[in-house]
Design a protein around this motif. Structure first.
Motif, mmCIF file in Angstrom:
data_model
loop_
_atom_site.group_PDB
_atom_site.id
_atom_site.type_symbol
_atom_site.label_atom_id
_atom_site.label_comp_id
_atom_site.label_asym_id
_atom_site.label_seq_id
_atom_site.Cartn_x
_atom_site.Cartn_y
_atom_site.Cartn_z
ATOM 1 N N ALA A 56 123.128 42.340 106.027
ATOM 2 C CA ALA A 56 123.913 42.985 107.085
ATOM 3 C C ALA A 56 123.096 43.988 107.889
ATOM 4 C CB ALA A 56 125.127 43.688 106.475
ATOM 5 N N ARG B 68 123.879 44.537 111.544
ATOM 6 C CA ARG B 68 125.097 45.248 111.934
ATOM 7 C C ARG B 68 124.878 46.756 112.057
ATOM 8 N NH1 ARG B 68 130.141 42.513 108.657
ATOM 9 N NH2 ARG B 68 129.312 40.392 108.433
ATOM 10 N N LYS C 90 130.928 45.707 112.743
ATOM 11 C CA LYS C 90 129.754 45.121 113.401
ATOM 12 C C LYS C 90 128.823 46.172 113.983
ATOM 13 C CE LYS C 90 131.973 40.715 114.511
ATOM 14 N NZ LYS C 90 132.325 39.747 115.571
ATOM 15 N N ARG C 91 129.263 47.439 113.963
ATOM 16 C CA ARG C 91 128.431 48.530 114.461
ATOM 17 C C ARG C 91 128.506 49.677 113.433
ATOM 18 N NH1 ARG C 91 126.541 48.219 119.385
ATOM 19 N NH2 ARG C 91 126.348 50.483 119.572
#
Length: 334
Positions: free
Chosen positions: A90, A93, A72-73
């Protein structure tokens, strides 16, 4: 006399009996049917899907990487990586990008620029607390440091088939296999559409200038070579691997019909027309073209199909009813 009285008495009794039967109330028997109502309680069983993570993948460097949880990072160390993640939905993210990232237009909004392509700021990357870092083979010297921060995945596509592989890899890592398949199908459909339009056209000899001094081009195994071939052209340096440096004499000997250069090749089309390359058929016939954007042919991302379409329009403009006059170098060598 007595006999008459007896007969009369008997008749009277019979009459009373008959009268009693007629006036006797009727007794009805009512049968009641009892209906039983049953209440059925349905029990819903919820079947939970098995956890997707952790997963193990192999990157382009043939390294095995375990992804413990959903990333997510993400820190992206190349614009092509960022673009590919964007096409997979994405972009939200990504927390870190390079200063060269420019697609989509608002890509820098809300994201930290971690440095250039070849000189990322490792401390700044660490401060972002990423759970995934994606790099290219150009970043191997930083690999050990980056691995101390988060899992590192190496990608390095050099042609269109490997762009598909990159999409599939990212789809697995992000649990977005469906999105990856959709993007791949979109690319393949666009390529097929272009191939059909140029299928019956003669092959045109093409020379692509990557850089002017020293003179560099794209050879076999490069995505630019793929684009030229798919666009109905014939790369005059297809027999040379990678990104070779070539001589003016070699180019003149292979005499291209079309010369294509990007906006930032270190030379303009006007300067090209005044160079030794003015002796080529391409310049003599005015078939020197400048593509609109370096990025759509130099970055191995899904945007490469935009580059393919532009190549096809420049090489076979008649197949697309495309006017190339604005891009033709009109200077002809004497």
């Amino acid at each position: 006399m007595r006999r008459k009285i007896s007969i009369l008495f008997i008749v009277l009794l019979l009459g009373l009996a008959v009268s009693g039967c007629i006036n006797q109330p009727t007794t009805s028997t009512i049968t009641q049917t009892k209906t039983t109502t049953s209440t059925i309680t349905q029990t819903e069983t919820v079947v939970k899907e098995p956890h997707y993570y952790p997963i193990s993948v192999k990157d382009f460097a043939n390294r095995s990487i375990t992804i413990e949880k959903e990333p997510k990072r993400i820190v992206s160390l190349a614009p092509s990586i960022t673009e590919t993640l964007y096409y997979l939905g994405a972009l939200d993210r990504i927390v870190g990008i390079t200063k060269f990232d420019n697609f989509p237009a608002d890509v820098k909004e809300g994201r930290t620029v971690i440095g250039g392509f070849s000189d990322p700021n490792i401390e700044l990357i660490a401060s972002l607390k990423p759970d995934l870092i994606i790099i290219t083979s150009m970043h191997y010297k930083y690999l050990e440091q980056l691995e101390q921060i988060a899992p590192v995945v190496v990608v390095d596509p050099g042609n269109i088939d490997e762009i598909y592989e990159q999409l599939e890899l990212f789809g697995r890592i992000l649990n977005k296999q469906g999105e990856a398949e959709g993007v791949i199908n979109f690319m393949k459909a666009k390529i097929e559409e272009i191939e059909i339009k140029v299928a019956d056209k003669p092959k045109v000899k093409v020379f692509y200038i990557v850089w002017s001094n020293p003179l560099m081009t794209a050879g076999k195994g490069s995505f630019i070579n793929d684009l030229i071939t798919l666009a109905g052209g014939e790369n005059i340096f297809e027999d040379v691997q990678g990104w070779p440096q070539v001589s003016i004499e070699e180019v003149l000997g292979r005499d291209p019909d079309v010369i294509v250069l990007p906006p930032h090749a270190g030379i303009t089309r006007e300067e090209l027309c005044k160079s030794e390359l003015s002796k080529t058929s391409a310049v003599r016939n005015g078939r020197v073209f400048v593509i609109s954007d370096d990025d759509i042919v130099s970055r191995p991302s899904p945007r490469i199909v935009e580059g393919l379409e532009e190549f096809a329009r420049l090489i076979h403009p008649q197949a697309f009813n495309y006017n190339v006059n604005l891009l033709v170098c009109n200077v002809t060598a004497g």
